[in-house]
Design an enzyme around this catalytic site. Structure first.
Site, PDB file in Angstrom:
ATOM      1  N   GLY A  97      49.563 -11.321  51.089  1.00 52.79           N
ATOM      2  CA  GLY A  97      50.415 -10.213  50.676  1.00 52.79           C
ATOM      3  C   GLY A  97      50.525 -10.138  49.162  1.00 52.79           C
ATOM      4  N   SER A 193      42.720 -13.344  51.992  1.00 51.21           N
ATOM      5  CA  SER A 193      43.331 -12.458  51.012  1.00 51.21           C
ATOM      6  C   SER A 193      44.192 -13.245  50.022  1.00 51.21           C
ATOM      7  CB  SER A 193      44.109 -11.352  51.721  1.00 51.21           C
ATOM      8  OG  SER A 193      44.403 -10.306  50.834  1.00 51.21           O
ATOM      9  N   TYR A 194      45.477 -12.884  49.869  1.00 51.40           N
ATOM     10  CA  TYR A 194      46.316 -13.604  48.910  1.00 51.40           C
ATOM     11  C   TYR A 194      46.550 -15.056  49.325  1.00 51.40           C
ATOM     12  CZ  TYR A 194      49.655 -14.292  45.166  1.00 51.40           C
ATOM     13  OH  TYR A 194      50.270 -14.758  44.029  1.00 51.40           O
ATOM     14  N   ASP A 398      34.250  -5.167  52.305  1.00 49.28           N
ATOM     15  CA  ASP A 398      35.613  -5.168  51.768  1.00 49.28           C
ATOM     16  C   ASP A 398      35.576  -4.778  50.297  1.00 49.28           C
ATOM     17  OD1 ASP A 398      38.309  -5.686  51.175  1.00 49.28           O
ATOM     18  OD2 ASP A 398      37.917  -7.821  50.815  1.00 49.28           O
ATOM     19  N   HIS A 450      37.670  -6.671  55.202  1.00 51.93           N
ATOM     20  CA  HIS A 450      38.548  -7.677  54.607  1.00 51.93           C
ATOM     21  C   HIS A 450      38.946  -8.764  55.604  1.00 51.93           C
ATOM     22  CE1 HIS A 450      41.258  -9.041  51.478  1.00 51.93           C
ATOM     23  NE2 HIS A 450      42.284  -9.016  52.311  1.00 51.93           N
TER      24      HIS A 450
END
Length: 477
Positions: A97, A193-194, A398, A450
């Site tokens: 996030g 991701s994060y 992505d 992604h």
């Protein structure tokens, strides 16, 4: 943020909820009696999850307190391995996030055994769930994400990378008190991701704390998908990928190359740079940045407007809406399911009367994130020196954390190549390409966005299996 799979009736196995107590081997530190431990586990045992497919593995959900004084508690969902759970490793999965739910994404849309149906009510069996190969632990972190909470308002004002790593570390030790047989189990951390920052930071903290035998966690390695790694390289990869995939014009790309210094602390003070990058983001709003070649969700116009590209240029944070592939509206389905009274009651979140407002991503956390490390590459070096297994993979469609960003980041490590670039295969088809370095393995997934497991579920499970075994994926048909 971060999902529909074709289900097969072959895996629709009879439900056997083994409520009898299992013999528990307790580590020397934090000992609990077998009877007390079993009672703690059974309190979190999920037995009446609405519309759950029949399975023969147990799963648990509930809270683990990470700070008694402030009343901070993190929500987890733990799935035992489908077979032989006592013999298989433990894997913690984290989404990023910052502010997004690992239950809503990883567990519900990607690699968990139950996928929410299009009606937001039913659950379907995922034949490619990673708990086929490992015991899977999903955590909503930090507080404010999903069902996790704090009773101290000021905690929400101090959220950042370090805060998250420390709370997750505390969670693990307290979770092991509930499940002591896993304390010495081979342990891996995975995420996307994060969580490309969360995972190395947590691994680094575990490695440092393992100097104290009483705190030892048997960490073996980390697995990272389309990970944010180093802000400068991530930005450079994002704009180069947009240009190379015809999302922006030659002129826009030229302006960025000439005016943007992504290594500078004042990148956005250059108006030409800032405006050109804004143009990249403006073009990406027309499609799904997380999956360039799939449709966007148009089912709910208000929802779709809220799910446009969300970016904080000063910190390189971007809400990872992980949808695409088979169905771009999966976020809606998850929200519908986890806000049902009977679901929250089954997951031990509420009594079914006083509902918690569950959301797949918390924008207040995202916008208020107080501290983010610029690069985790120094942590990579430390973990490589410690001989931990490090595998990194990229879905190559992505646009948010594109394969170029990851290649730029890994290239800056200057690692020696041990096995050169080559295709890897699954079911006699090219799954992607792979290159092995001294201390690190990098692979691509051909045609994946992604959240790779959404697009390539079979390939992802096969790749995950190879990772756990420490063996290269097949390099021939």
């Amino acid at each position: 943020m971060n999902f529909i799979l074709k289900m097969t009736s072959l895996l629709n196995i009879t439900l056997v909820l083994l409520l009898s107590e299992r013999t528990i081997v307790v580590a020397s530190h934090g000992q609990l009696s077998s009877e007390k431990t079993s009672n703690i586990q059974n309190k979190d045992l999920v037995t009446n999850l609405p519309h759950q497919p029949n399975v023969d593995f147990r799963h648990y959900a509930g809270y683990v307190t990470v700070n008694e004084k402030n009343g901070r508690a993190l929500f987890y969902w733990f799935y035992e391995a489908w077979t032989l759970p006592d013999e298989k490793p433990l894997v913690l999965w984290l989404n990023g996030g910052p502010g997004c739910s690992s239950v809503g994404y990883g567990a519900t849309q990607e690699i968990g055994p139950f996928i929410v149906g299009t009606d937001g009510n039913s659950l379907q069996l995922n034949p490619y769930s990673w708990n086929i190969e490992a015991n899977m632990l999903f955590l909503e972190s930090p507080v404010g994400v999903g069902f996790s909470y704090s009773n101290t308002t000021s905690d929400y004002e101090n959220l950042g990378d370090d805060f998250t790593a420390k709370d997750t570390y505390a969670f693990l030790h307290n979770w092991f008190k509930k499940f002591p047989s896993y304390r010495t189990r081979a342990f891996y951390i995975a995420g996307e991701s994060y969580a490309g920052k969360y995972v190395p930071e947590l691994a680094g903290l575990i490695y440092e704390k393992n100097n104290d035998p009483s705190l030892f966690i048997n960490l073996k390695g980390i697995l990272l998908g389309n990970p944010e790694t180093s802000d400068a390289e991530d930005w450079k990869g994002l704009v180069d990928y947009a240009w190379s995939h015809a999302v922006v014009s030659d002129e826009t790309h030229k302006t960025i190359r000439e005016s943007c210094d992504f290594n500078s602390n004042n990148t956005w003070s250059n108006d030409n740079c800032s405006q050109a990058v804004d143009e990249v983001l403006r073009q990406y709003k027309e499609i799904d940045i997380y999956s360039l070649y799939t449709s966007v969700c148009n089912a709910n116009s208000a929802y779709s407007e809220n799910k446009q590209v969300v970016f904080n240029k000063s910190t390189s944070k971007m809400m990872p809406r992980i949808i695409g592939g088979y169905d771009p509206c999966l976020d809606d389905y998850a929200k519908g399911y986890y806000n049902k009274p009977e679901v929250q009651k089954a997951l031990h979140v509420s009594n079914g009367l006083q509902l918690k407002n569950w959301s797949i991503c918390n924008m207040d956390i995202f916008n208020g994130w107080s501290q983010s490390i610029d690069s985790v590459l120094p942590i990579y070096k430390k973990l490589i020196d410690a001989k931990l297994r490090i595998w990194v993979y990229s879905g190559d469609t992505d646009g948010r954390v594109p394969v170029l960003s990851t290649r730029y980041s890994l290239s800056s490590l200057g690692l020696s190549i041990t096995r050169s670039w080559r295709p890897w295969y699954n079911q006699k088809q090219v799954g992607g390409w792979i290159q092995e370095y001294e201390g690190l393995t990098f692979a691509t997934f051909r045609g994946a966005g992604h959240a790779v497991p959404i697009f390539k579920p079979s390939e992802s499970l096969a790749f995950f299996t190879s990772f756990l075994l420490g063996e290269s994926p097949p390099s021939q048909r």
